[in-house]
Design a protein around this motif. Structure first.
Motif, short mmCIF file in Angstrom:
data_model
loop_
_atom_site.label_atom_id
_atom_site.label_comp_id
_atom_site.label_asym_id
_atom_site.label_seq_id
_atom_site.Cartn_x
_atom_site.Cartn_y
_atom_site.Cartn_z
N GLN A 161 0.83 -1.20 0.00
CA GLN A 161 0.00 0.00 0.00
C GLN A 161 0.87 1.26 0.00
O GLN A 161 0.60 2.20 -0.74
N ARG A 162 1.91 1.25 0.82
CA ARG A 162 2.78 2.43 0.91
C ARG A 162 3.52 2.68 -0.39
O ARG A 162 3.92 3.82 -0.66
N ALA A 163 3.75 1.64 -1.17
CA ALA A 163 4.44 1.82 -2.45
C ALA A 163 3.67 2.74 -3.38
O ALA A 163 4.24 3.32 -4.31
N GLU A 164 2.37 2.89 -3.14
CA GLU A 164 1.53 3.76 -3.96
C GLU A 164 1.54 5.20 -3.47
O GLU A 164 0.90 6.07 -4.08
N ILE A 165 2.24 5.45 -2.35
CA ILE A 165 2.21 6.77 -1.72
C ILE A 165 3.65 7.26 -1.53
O ILE A 165 4.40 6.73 -0.72
N GLY A 166 4.04 8.27 -2.30
CA GLY A 166 5.37 8.86 -2.13
C GLY A 166 5.37 9.81 -0.94
O GLY A 166 4.40 10.55 -0.72
N PHE A 167 6.43 9.79 -0.16
CA PHE A 167 6.52 10.66 1.02
C PHE A 167 7.86 11.38 0.99
O PHE A 167 8.91 10.73 0.96
N VAL A 168 7.83 12.71 1.01
CA VAL A 168 9.05 13.52 1.04
C VAL A 168 9.11 14.20 2.40
O VAL A 168 8.23 14.97 2.76
#
Length: 258
Positions: free
Chosen positions: A91-98
């Motif tokens: 799931q997190r692979a679909e959400i980029g976090f900077v």
């Protein structure tokens, strides 16, 4: 809002011990929308962002990303239960976090930082991952830094690499947590320029920021948070030009006076 929102957060509650940091926060973000979250320090902005990709668990409410409940699933007893680490990683692979502080791996080159995720999580070949990484480095203006190590880069350059690394996973959503707060003033513009380009290209973005000029120019909507709650939501011209809520007016009068 038509169709399935990329972000659908409803009545999100988060507590640290006895302290309630988020008190029923709700937000929908449409595909290709840029939403900027502003507000005073300690208002829950970063905590909410971290809840969106389950870096923080929530104590109430629901969060769906592109129609899929994040971090939990319906059990056989009809109750929500936490999903496993592997499912959460997918799931997190679909959400980029900077992040504010780049979080690059210091022992890896720029190219290795960008290609590690696509190779390990997405199963891309080294050749494909490196070709994509070089294209992303051109996009962020750092094509000559592929073999440099993070310690040799300026803060602005490191943050642009961090953006490229997040984009390499081809996420459906990009989250930015005050991405310019750790930068020298002369490097802030180069990071904001990359973010403007992403927004104009239709990347769905949620940005926690203290850069009011960026929020006013780039956001489709601005969310004002204070004391763990959403105080006001609206288009930039309305929020900055004619805020409806007194708490919004108080906050803007302080930050825009400097």
């Amino acid at each position: 809002m038509s169709g399935i929102p990329i972000v659908d957060a409803r009545d999100v509650v988060k507590r640290f011990g006895e302290h309630e940091v988020l008190s029923g926060v709700s937000l929908e973000v449409a595909p290709s929308e840029t939403v900027c979250i502003i507000g005073p320090s300690g208002s829950g902005k970063t905590t909410f962002l971290r809840c969106l990709n389950r870096l923080e668990s929530i104590d109430g409410g629901t969060i769906e990303i592109a129609g899929e409940r994040i971090g939990t699933q319906l059990g056989s007893d009809g109750r929500q239960q936490r999903i496993g680490k592997q499912e959460l990683a997918a799931q997190r692979a679909e959400i980029g976090f900077v992040f504010q502080r780049f979080n690059l791996w210091p022992q890896l080159s720029v190219l290795e930082n960008i290609t590690l995720g696509p190779r390990k999580v997405r199963g891309r070949s080294r050749e494909d991952a490196e070709a994509q990484a070089r294209e992303l480095l051109r996009k962020v203006g750092l094509e000559d830094k592929a073999h440099a190590y993070p310690k040799l880069l300026s803060g602005g350059q490191q943050q642009r690499v961090a953006i490229a690394r997040a984009l390499a996973m081809q996420p459906r959503l990009m989250l930015f947590d005050e991405p310019t707060s750790a930068l020298d003033p002369e490097t802030i513009g180069e990071v904001l320029d990359v973010m403007r380009t992403l927004s104009s290209e239709g990347m769905t973005m949620v940005v926690v920021t203290h850069e009011m000029g960026f929020a006013r120019q780039v956001a489709n909507r601005v969310v004002v948070m204070d004391r763990g709650a959403v105080v006001e939501v609206g288009p930039p011209d309305q929020v900055f030009g004619a805020p409806r809520e007194e708490r919004t007016r108080e906050f803007l009068s302080k930050v825009l006076a400097h």
